[in-house]
Design a protein around this motif. Structure first.
Motif, mmCIF file in Angstrom:
data_model
loop_
_atom_site.group_PDB
_atom_site.id
_atom_site.type_symbol
_atom_site.label_atom_id
_atom_site.label_comp_id
_atom_site.label_asym_id
_atom_site.label_seq_id
_atom_site.Cartn_x
_atom_site.Cartn_y
_atom_site.Cartn_z
ATOM 1 N N MET A 1 -36.903 -6.467 48.676
ATOM 2 C CA MET A 1 -38.205 -5.843 48.899
ATOM 3 C C MET A 1 -39.055 -6.171 47.680
ATOM 4 O O MET A 1 -38.641 -5.939 46.539
ATOM 5 C CB MET A 1 -37.991 -4.337 49.037
ATOM 6 N N LEU A 2 -40.241 -6.743 47.902
ATOM 7 C CA LEU A 2 -41.041 -7.233 46.775
ATOM 8 C C LEU A 2 -41.391 -6.127 45.788
ATOM 9 O O LEU A 2 -41.381 -6.333 44.569
ATOM 10 C CB LEU A 2 -42.327 -7.886 47.300
ATOM 11 N N SER A 3 -41.651 -4.921 46.296
ATOM 12 C CA SER A 3 -42.076 -3.839 45.403
ATOM 13 C C SER A 3 -40.950 -3.393 44.466
ATOM 14 O O SER A 3 -41.192 -2.662 43.517
ATOM 15 C CB SER A 3 -42.581 -2.652 46.222
ATOM 16 N N GLU A 4 -39.730 -3.825 44.753
ATOM 17 C CA GLU A 4 -38.602 -3.433 43.902
ATOM 18 C C GLU A 4 -38.294 -4.466 42.818
ATOM 19 O O GLU A 4 -37.396 -4.242 42.001
ATOM 20 C CB GLU A 4 -37.334 -3.250 44.752
ATOM 21 N N LEU A 5 -38.992 -5.599 42.838
ATOM 22 C CA LEU A 5 -38.669 -6.653 41.875
ATOM 23 C C LEU A 5 -39.518 -6.487 40.601
ATOM 24 O O LEU A 5 -40.734 -6.326 40.676
ATOM 25 C CB LEU A 5 -38.932 -8.025 42.504
ATOM 26 N N ALA A 6 -38.860 -6.536 39.474
ATOM 27 C CA ALA A 6 -39.550 -6.393 38.191
ATOM 28 C C ALA A 6 -40.344 -7.672 37.889
ATOM 29 O O ALA A 6 -40.092 -8.722 38.505
ATOM 30 C CB ALA A 6 -38.520 -6.128 37.091
ATOM 31 N N PRO A 7 -41.297 -7.621 36.946
ATOM 32 C CA PRO A 7 -42.083 -8.819 36.600
ATOM 33 C C PRO A 7 -41.201 -10.006 36.227
ATOM 34 O O PRO A 7 -41.491 -11.151 36.594
ATOM 35 C CB PRO A 7 -42.930 -8.359 35.421
ATOM 36 N N SER A 8 -40.134 -9.753 35.496
ATOM 37 C CA SER A 8 -39.144 -10.811 35.317
ATOM 38 C C SER A 8 -37.763 -10.190 35.520
ATOM 39 O O SER A 8 -37.520 -9.056 35.128
ATOM 40 C CB SER A 8 -39.263 -11.464 33.944
ATOM 41 N N PHE A 9 -36.896 -10.947 36.181
ATOM 42 C CA PHE A 9 -35.605 -10.370 36.584
ATOM 43 C C PHE A 9 -34.670 -11.503 36.981
ATOM 44 O O PHE A 9 -35.105 -12.649 37.194
ATOM 45 C CB PHE A 9 -35.776 -9.407 37.767
ATOM 46 N N ASP B 1 -43.038 -0.315 53.292
ATOM 47 C CA ASP B 1 -41.677 -0.842 53.206
ATOM 48 C C ASP B 1 -40.763 0.338 52.868
ATOM 49 O O ASP B 1 -41.163 1.274 52.191
ATOM 50 C CB ASP B 1 -41.557 -1.985 52.200
ATOM 51 N N CYS B 2 -39.557 0.313 53.398
ATOM 52 C CA CYS B 2 -38.726 1.521 53.389
ATOM 53 C C CYS B 2 -37.458 1.377 52.559
ATOM 54 O O CYS B 2 -36.793 2.366 52.259
ATOM 55 C CB CYS B 2 -38.323 1.892 54.812
ATOM 56 N N GLY B 3 -37.068 0.155 52.208
ATOM 57 C CA GLY B 3 -35.779 -0.026 51.541
ATOM 58 C C GLY B 3 -34.691 -0.283 52.565
ATOM 59 O O GLY B 3 -34.876 -0.036 53.749
ATOM 60 N N ALA B 4 -33.557 -0.805 52.113
ATOM 61 C CA ALA B 4 -32.512 -1.249 53.036
ATOM 62 C C ALA B 4 -31.600 -0.109 53.454
ATOM 63 O O ALA B 4 -31.300 0.782 52.670
ATOM 64 C CB ALA B 4 -31.683 -2.354 52.388
ATOM 65 N N VAL B 5 -31.171 -0.163 54.715
ATOM 66 C CA VAL B 5 -30.075 0.674 55.196
ATOM 67 C C VAL B 5 -28.911 -0.277 55.461
ATOM 68 O O VAL B 5 -29.032 -1.207 56.257
ATOM 69 C CB VAL B 5 -30.451 1.413 56.506
ATOM 70 N N ARG B 6 -27.803 -0.079 54.764
ATOM 71 C CA ARG B 6 -26.643 -0.962 54.973
ATOM 72 C C ARG B 6 -25.822 -0.467 56.153
ATOM 73 O O ARG B 6 -25.502 0.720 56.227
ATOM 74 C CB ARG B 6 -25.778 -1.018 53.710
ATOM 75 N N VAL B 7 -25.517 -1.353 57.070
ATOM 76 C CA VAL B 7 -24.793 -0.954 58.272
ATOM 77 C C VAL B 7 -23.589 -1.880 58.460
ATOM 78 O O VAL B 7 -23.717 -3.106 58.386
ATOM 79 C CB VAL B 7 -25.690 -1.015 59.532
ATOM 80 N N ARG B 8 -22.433 -1.258 58.716
ATOM 81 C CA ARG B 8 -21.205 -2.021 58.948
ATOM 82 C C ARG B 8 -21.197 -2.443 60.422
ATOM 83 O O ARG B 8 -20.522 -1.863 61.260
ATOM 84 C CB ARG B 8 -20.008 -1.118 58.572
ATOM 85 N N CYS B 9 -22.022 -3.421 60.752
ATOM 86 C CA CYS B 9 -22.077 -3.914 62.135
ATOM 87 C C CYS B 9 -22.614 -5.339 62.112
ATOM 88 O O CYS B 9 -23.108 -5.809 61.095
ATOM 89 C CB CYS B 9 -22.962 -3.036 63.014
ATOM 90 N N SER B 10 -22.539 -6.003 63.253
ATOM 91 C CA SER B 10 -23.133 -7.324 63.374
ATOM 92 C C SER B 10 -24.647 -7.216 63.242
ATOM 93 O O SER B 10 -25.263 -6.319 63.816
ATOM 94 C CB SER B 10 -22.772 -7.911 64.743
ATOM 95 N N PRO B 11 -25.288 -8.142 62.510
ATOM 96 C CA PRO B 11 -26.757 -8.133 62.442
ATOM 97 C C PRO B 11 -27.390 -8.211 63.828
ATOM 98 O O PRO B 11 -28.475 -7.676 64.051
ATOM 99 C CB PRO B 11 -27.080 -9.383 61.609
#
Lengths: 283, 222
Positions: A15-23, A90-100
């Motif tokens: 998610m772009l809003s979570e990336l720091a100026p340099s990382f 944008d909401c952030g990721a939900v990790r799911v143990r399933c097929s995409p």
């Protein structure tokens, strides 16, 4: 071994809003480790594959996108992303143990609303799914379902009371789905809600919800919380389907008329040879 | 069907105890596993216990996550309801449609006898073992393999039922292998056993479980 059909699609990886100026950070896509970095604030983001090769980069719709094998075409267009007056969430990721692919198929389904999202997106006895239209649009090679109508007690955070909601669904790429639905404060417009699915493995994915709404009043935290609640309810289903992989061949599962979008999606995947996260009958 | 042969191949032949009758109240469904095969065990309003493969034929959702109304088990995903014989009776997305007879769950033989719910792979003409004179006490799951459980209980096999004694109280034990290293013991005491004897037997069983599982993480125990 990643099938070729999967290597050349676009996928969200951050998610772009979570990336720091340099990382510099790692992520996983299709079972392979990717390095994402930006050495200085004014430099572009760089993505490298496990062999050190540079991967394609796109920064759109609030997310960072890549294609490990090099994309066949540019990133799909979402015209509403350029429409004035829309609010992007944008909401952030939900990790799911399933097929995409199971995650996408569930997103395309309205019949589960009364049972999984009870008293929010659906409620008994309003369970009927009327006939709707499904097609694969030839010019864009996208799956579309239109004229999907469903009664909803609380269709959106901004809704007051139950309404019959009109939906349209769009699948531009195998792990991305968008829906267009009745926008309670602006009847002439449609809210857009999308899921961008990052396949980590054939049976594990990060789901990145993204919205483009006409809603100037609801606090951001409430919008995100509403989506989180919906996706966590979906996760309780997605992690308990057997088999975990999506069956592409008929026989193992039993569709009805309400499942026409799912049937079209599975056929479309099969035609493209997109088998990552799918179960196919050995020839 | 493929699913049936899976059950046939992985479940041991004959009857396996999967629950005490009292642990499966009316109008409930629960998951049980026998030899790696997942089943939805449920009891409708009429009181009959049934076991089906834990998978809705529509989209593969586990039926054990569903709910029971009357004598129907309903899938939690899309509300498809299945009657006692396994036929789909209602598809809420199409309320006026009579579901085709081909939409069915996959049943597994299920009987109730001696206060125990039993399942069996395929058809079996035999009855479950006779437990006359015994009363169900409790079920207990061990993170250990079958041989370790039997050793920790000090049990001996008599006609398919394990017998041991907890202090002065005789016990009958029925083993259900969920997986090779996950064994559930369904334990019975003589009908005549009093409250103190039953409490003593439960404490003794918990000690036996600690003995079977060993002091550390799985695999380290002697």
């Amino acid at each position: 071994m990643i099938p070729d059909a999967a290597r050349h699609e676009w996928y969200p990886v951050a998610m772009l809003s979570e990336l720091a100026p340099s990382f510099a950070q790692d992520t996983v896509l299709l079972g392979e480790r990717l390095r994402i970095s930006r050495d200085a604030p004014d430099l572009p983001i760089r993505i490298t594959g496990p062999d050190g090769a540079r991967c394609a980069v796109a920064t759109r719709y609030g997310h960072l996108w890549t294609s490990p094998g090099g994309p066949k075409a540019g990133l799909f267009e979402i015209p509403e992303a350029a429409q004035p007056g829309r609010r992007f969430v944008d909401c952030g990721a939900v990790r799911v143990r399933c097929s995409p692919l199971r995650a996408v198929e569930n997103f395309l389904d309205v019949a589960h609303f009364p049972f999984v999202h009870t008293d929010i997106l659906g409620a008994e006895p309003h369970t009927e799914v009327e006939r709707y239209d499904v097609q694969v649009r030839e010019e864009s090679d996208e799956v579309w379902a239109t004229k999907v109508r469903f009664f909803q007690p609380m269709a959106a955070r901004s809704a007051e009371g139950g309404i019959v909601t009109d939906y349209a669904y769009r699948v531009p790429t195998p792990t991305v789905a968008l829906l267009y639905k009745t926008c309670p404060p602006r009847p002439e417009e449609r809210d857009v809600i999308a899921i961008f699915v990052q396949p980590l493995a054939e049976d594990l994915c990060d789901v990145w919800p993204w919205m483009a709404l006409f809603d100037d009043t609801t606090p951001q935290a409430d919008l995100v919380q509403f989506q989180q609640m919906i996706f966590l309810q979906d996760r309780s289903i997605l992690e308990n389907q057997i088999p975990r992989l999506l069956p592409l061949d008929p026989g193992l599962e039993t569709p009805t008329r309400a499942d026409l979008t799912s049937v079209a999606y599975r056929r479309w995947l099969k035609k493209r040879g997109y088998t990552y996260g799918a179960q196919t009958v050995p020839a | 069907m493929a699913e049936m042969s899976l059950i046939d191949s992985e479940m041991s032949p004959g009857w396996t105890a999967v629950s005490l009758s009292g642990d499966l109240p009316a109008l409930t469904v629960m998951p049980v596993t026998v030899g790696g095969v997942d089943l939805a065990l449920w009891r409708g309003g009429s009181g009959v216990a049934r076991a089906w493969q834990d998978r809705c034929p529509h989209r593969g959702m586990r039926l054990s996550h569903g709910f029971v109304r009357g004598d129907r088990l309903t899938c939690i995903y899309h509300g498809w309801s299945y009657g006692a014989e396994g036929a789909c009776l209602r598809i809420p997305a199409h309320p006026d449609l009579e579901p085709p007879a081909t939409i069915r769950t996959i049943p597994v033989a299920c009987r109730e006898a001696g206060g125990i719910v039993w399942v069996a792979s395929g058809a079996t003409a035999d009855l479950p073992p006779d437990l006359t004179g015994w009363a169900p006490l409790r079920s207990l799951t061990f993170a250990a393999d079958r041989a370790s459980v039997i050793a920790a209980l000090g049990a001996r096999d008599e006609a398919g039922i394990l017998h041991t004694a907890a202090g002065g109280t005789d016990l009958a034990v029925l083993l259900q292998a969920r997986a090779a290293d996950e064994i559930t013991a369904h334990v019975l005491v003589p009908e005549t056993a009093g409250l103190a004897a039953r409490i003593g037997a439960v404490r003794w069983l918990e000690t036996a479980r600690r003995r079977a599982e060993g002091p550390g993480p799985r695999g380290i125990a002697a």
